[in-house]
Every structure is written in structure tokens, then in C-alpha cells.
Enzyme design. Structure first.
Site: not given
Length: 295
Positions: A186, A199
Site C-alpha cells: 500500500s 496497517y
């Protein structure tokens, strides 16, 4: 060709009870604005003819788009997911329309044995594994670092990086020399995100795992690469963010919008197809809507 489901006891366990985290994952059916994740305009060229791919988090969003794109390129696919049976059934139907097989593998990938099981079941049902896509992910935004509970921290790591380790390690028994492993990271793993600290940490770990594993598997010519997208409109977003964040999701990108899964899936085809990326390993492809990063 028909899709088929491999049963896993406990596949429908409620993560709220098990991990004290918010309802997860999301379902496409619940989204007012459905994502474009069916690769409707995509035309395959036989780049993956006869290949067999295992895709974790393959029921919807990026995973669905990748599964359909791979099928259109000639691959049979197995999709692993938690309990989103309606989404998985729809993805399987899209794969079947291409004439390829789709194995559905429900179960909790935060559990080590389930990670190993999806690999053995895929190899048994499809006759082997040529491509592994580690794509499953969990996120829960928090306003402060101290709001992250021990349970949330452990669960985020269990899903987002531990599963990548266990699935990949098990798959190496079946992957042929010259196979492909593709990890989903990401933009948050490249530059961090103050409301997604756990995350972001896992996605940074995914990138480092990609670099190191690529070096480790060079002798077997197994290519290990990573796709690190910016904001992408998937069921995970409305399932894990409040209405205000959902409304403005993706507007921070130079393109002023989130990507659609159909726009991201071709990156995975590129890394999966030896014809396109035979000299690529240890690479991170970042489709982030016009943002440029230093370094």
C-alpha cells in the site's frame, strides 16, 4: 466450468467476538456505490494459459479484479476469503464465464493452519500452483496510536503479514522454478498514515519481505514482486471508515479520486506473466494516482 467450494470448519466465526475488532470484512452488496471490479472491458491475450493461481482476499475488490483478469488470460484460480460467500460466489461466476475453474476457500487467514490448508487444497484441486497472490488485508483506523488495542495490533499483523509468510512458505513446496509471487502492499507502507499505524507497519513489512524473498528465490527464478496501490474503492473502505472519511476517500490523490480495482489488476497480470516481466523481481509497482515520492 463449475466453481467449487472447499469447506473449512469455523469459516463464519465473528471477528467481533474473536478479536474485539469492528465488523470485517465488507460486502459489495452493502455498498451504495459499487466498485468496478469485474474487468468487463479487459481482453486477455493468453498470457497465463494453463497456469494455476491462488489469490488470498480474492472474493471482491482488487482480489476479484485480479481473479477475473487472470482467468481471462487463461489461468484457473483459487480464491481464499473469510466468510463473504455471496461475493465469492459472484467472483466464481465471473471466472466461470471465461471457461476457467474457480476454487472457493472460505476461512480465517489469521489462523496458521488455514493458511497452510488453502495452499494444499489449491494444489490438490487444480493440480499445482504457479502463481501466488498475497492480497488479504485488515484495517481499522484510529485517531491516536494509543487507541490501538493489543488485540487489534496482533490481528492486523496476523492477517496482513503473517498470512503472507505462512501461505508463501507452504506454496514453495508446489511452486515450480520460474513461478511468481505477488504481494499487495500500500501507499501507506511507503509513507505511513497516522490513522492507520498498525496497517502501515504491516504494509511496510510486506515491501521488505518482497525485497528479501526476491533475493532468496533468485536461484529458483521465482519472481517476487509487489503492488503498492494508493486509495482504491473496495468493500474494505465503507466497512472500516466513518461516513465522512468514506465521502472524501481518495480526494487527496493528485487525480482527486480513488482508483477502481479494474485499474489496479493489470499490474498483477504484468507481474504474473513471464512474457511481460521475466526480468523483474524484488520490484514495487505503485499505482498511486499521480503522487510522486522521494527516494
Amino acid at each position: 466450468m463449475d466453481s467449487f467450494e472447499s469447506d473449512k470448519p469455523g469459516a463464519d466465526q465473528d471477528l467481533n467476538d474473536q478479536h474485539n475488532v469492528i465488523s470485517y470484512p465488507g460486502h459489495t452488496e452493502d455498498m451504495a456505490d459499487k466498485p468496478r471490479d469485474e474487468m468487463a472491458q479487459y481482453v486477455g491475450r493468453g498470457l497465463l494459459e494453463g497456469k494455476r493461481a491462488l489469490i488470498s482476499g480474492g472474493d471482491s475488490g482488487i482480489g476479484r479484479a485480479v481473479a477475473v483478469a487472470f482467468a481471462k488470460e487463461g489461468a484457473d484460480v483459487a480464491i481464499a476469503y473469510l466468510d463473504e460467500h455471496d461475493d465469492a460466489t459472484h467472483t466464481a461466476s465471473l471466472v466461470e464465464r471465461t471457461g476457467r475453474r474457480c476454487l472457493r476457500l472460505p476461512g480465517d487467514l489469521s489462523e496458521v493452519e488455514q493458511c497452510r490448508a488453502i495452499v494444499s487444497r489449491t494444489a490438490g484441486a487444480l493440480g499445482g500452483i504457479d502463481i501466488v497472490v498475497n492480497n488479504v488485508a485488515y484495517q481499522r483506523p484510529t485517531e491516536k496510536f494509543t487507541d490501538i488495542s493489543d488485540e487489534q495490533w496482533r490481528h492486523t499483523f496476523a492477517v496482513n503479514i503473517d498470512s503472507f509468510f505462512y501461505v508463501t512458505k507452504a506454496a514453495l513446496e508446489y511452486l515450480p522454478d520460474g513461478g511468481a509471487i505477488i504481494n499487495t502492499a500500500s501507499i501507506n507502507g511507503l509513507r505511513g498514515n497516522k490513522t492507520l499505524i498498525d496497517y502501515s507497519a504491516t504494509k511496510g513489512a510486506v515491501i521488505a519481505l518482497t525485497y528479501a524473498l526476491a533475493q532468496s528465490l533468485t536461484e529458483r527464478r521465482i519472481r517476487v514482486n509487489c503492488v503498492a496501490p494508493g486509495p482504491v474503492w473496495t468493500p474494505l473502505i465503507p466497512a472500516t471508515m466513518d461516513a465522512e472519511r468514506v465521502e472524501s476517500f481518495g480526494e487527496q490523490a493528485p487525480y482527486n479520486r480513488a482508483a477502481q480495482p479494474d485499474e489496479i489488476a493489470p499490474s498483477y497480470v504484468f507481474f504474473a506473466a513471464d512474457q511481460l516481466s521475466s526480468y523483474y523481481t524484488g520490484e514495487v509497482l505503485a499505482p498511486i494516482g499521480g503522487e510522486t515520492l522521494p527516494g
